[in-house]
Each structure stands twice: as C-alpha cells, then as structure tokens.
Motif scaffolding. Structure first.
Motif, short mmCIF file in Angstrom:
data_model
loop_
_atom_site.label_atom_id
_atom_site.label_comp_id
_atom_site.label_asym_id
_atom_site.label_seq_id
_atom_site.Cartn_x
_atom_site.Cartn_y
_atom_site.Cartn_z
N UNK A 75 0.87 -1.17 0.00
CA UNK A 75 0.00 0.00 0.00
C UNK A 75 0.91 1.22 0.00
N UNK A 76 0.98 1.89 -1.15
CA UNK A 76 1.83 3.08 -1.27
C UNK A 76 0.93 4.32 -1.19
N UNK A 77 1.35 5.33 -0.41
CA UNK A 77 0.56 6.54 -0.18
C UNK A 77 -0.90 6.21 0.17
N UNK A 78 -1.12 5.30 1.12
CA UNK A 78 -2.50 4.90 1.43
C UNK A 78 -3.28 6.04 2.09
N UNK A 79 -4.58 6.09 1.77
CA UNK A 79 -5.48 7.06 2.41
C UNK A 79 -6.76 6.35 2.78
N UNK A 80 -7.18 6.51 4.02
CA UNK A 80 -8.45 5.92 4.42
C UNK A 80 -9.56 6.88 4.00
N UNK A 81 -10.49 6.39 3.16
CA UNK A 81 -11.53 7.25 2.60
C UNK A 81 -12.86 7.08 3.32
N UNK A 82 -12.98 6.00 4.13
CA UNK A 82 -14.24 5.75 4.86
C UNK A 82 -13.96 4.78 5.99
N UNK A 83 -14.62 4.98 7.11
CA UNK A 83 -14.56 3.99 8.19
C UNK A 83 -15.97 3.71 8.67
N UNK A 84 -16.22 2.48 9.11
CA UNK A 84 -17.55 2.09 9.60
C UNK A 84 -17.79 2.65 10.99
N UNK A 85 -19.08 2.74 11.36
CA UNK A 85 -19.41 3.14 12.73
C UNK A 85 -19.15 1.97 13.68
#
Ligand code: ZN
Length: 170
Positions: A75-85
């Motif tokens: 995973x290069x330059x990873x970005x979390x775009x959404x997380x669950x509740x």
C-alpha cells in the motif's frame, strides 16, 4: 532481498510523519521486497517503512494464515476514505513493540485508496483483521504506535519491557 533491522520503541523515529512516495520504480520495489522479507522473517502480518528506518508512506500486509497461500499486498501513499461506525476490538501487537499486546478499538471496516506494487491506483473495502491491520499500519505513517492509545502508566511499562527484551537479546 535483504532482512532489514526493525526500529523499536522508544526510538524517536517512530514518532515522525512519513512522506509521500513520488515515484514507484524498480528502486522502490526492491526496497519493498526487503520490507516483505523482513516482515515474514520477524514474523509479522504488517510492516510500515518507518519501522525499517525509511520515512516513506509505504505498508506491506499479509493477513493469510497457516495453511493459506501467502498473499502480500503493498500500500503506497494509502489514504483511508471511509470507516464504519461499527467498532472491533483486537488484541494488537507490533514488531516495534515485540512480545507486548493490548486490546485496541478501531472501526471494524474501512475503505483505503493507495498505489499498488506496480504504481496503479486501487481502492479496497477492508473488513476484520485486514481492516485492523491497515489502520494500525497507517498510524505508523503518522507517528503513532498502538501503545500510544494506552494510559501513560501502561505505555511506560510496555516501553520498559521492550528495552529489557532488547537488552537480553543483545
Ligand atoms: Zn506496528
């Protein structure tokens, strides 16, 4: 390939923010191969570049178990775009905090956007152990180790245990 030394707490490098990768080329891939070999040798299921002394936004993760075929992903330059509740609690460990474990709460699922080993843009929806692992490794890119979520007292105890473990090993 080569096995690289793993940085352990309380090394101040682990507090630093890693920088984005500019170019995915053969030189970078060769470093990523070393990261993978180092992770398998440890053994561990996830490793961030800072843990082998390079402040670059790169992770390698393989959550396959036992009899399953290896399934390494970079995973290069990873970005979390959404997380669950929904939250998951997992008894986490870390190659930079050897032999120490603690229950950590994190979102149970997440979506992550990243460049893969070839430099192509990908987005995945991660659940279960992979979701936990991605979030744990992403924290490393932002200078956070899982024991930073514990009380100061408990964190100090863990760091002392790691220092003792490192001394006995030498
Ligand atoms: Zn870790």
């Amino acid at each position: 390939m080569a096995i690289l030394p793993i940085v352990r707490v309380p090394d101040p490098l682990l507090k630093k923010i890693s920088k984005p990768v500019n170019k995915v080329d053969d030189k970078l891939r060769s470093f990523m191969d070393d990261m993978l070999e180092t992770m398998y040798d440890a053994p561990g299921i996830g490793l961030a570049a800072v843990q082998v002394g390079k402040l670059l936004r790169i992770l390698v993760i393989d959550t396959s178990r036992g009899e399953e075929d290896p399934n390494p992903n970079f995973y290069i330059n990873p970005e979390i775009t959404w997380t669950s509740k929904d939250i998951n609690i997992y008894n986490e460990g870390c190659l930079s905090v050897p032999e120490q474990y603690a229950d950590i709460e994190r979102p149970a699922e997440c979506k992550v956007k990243f460049l893969d080993y070839s430099g192509d843009l990908q987005e995945i929806h991660a659940t279960n152990l992979l979701a936990t692992c991605i979030q744990h490794e992403m924290d490393h890119l932002n200078g956070i180790v899982f024991i930073d979520y514990l009380s100061k007292l408990k964190r100090g105890m863990y760091v002392r245990k790691v220092k003792k473990y490192t001394m006995e090993e030498d």
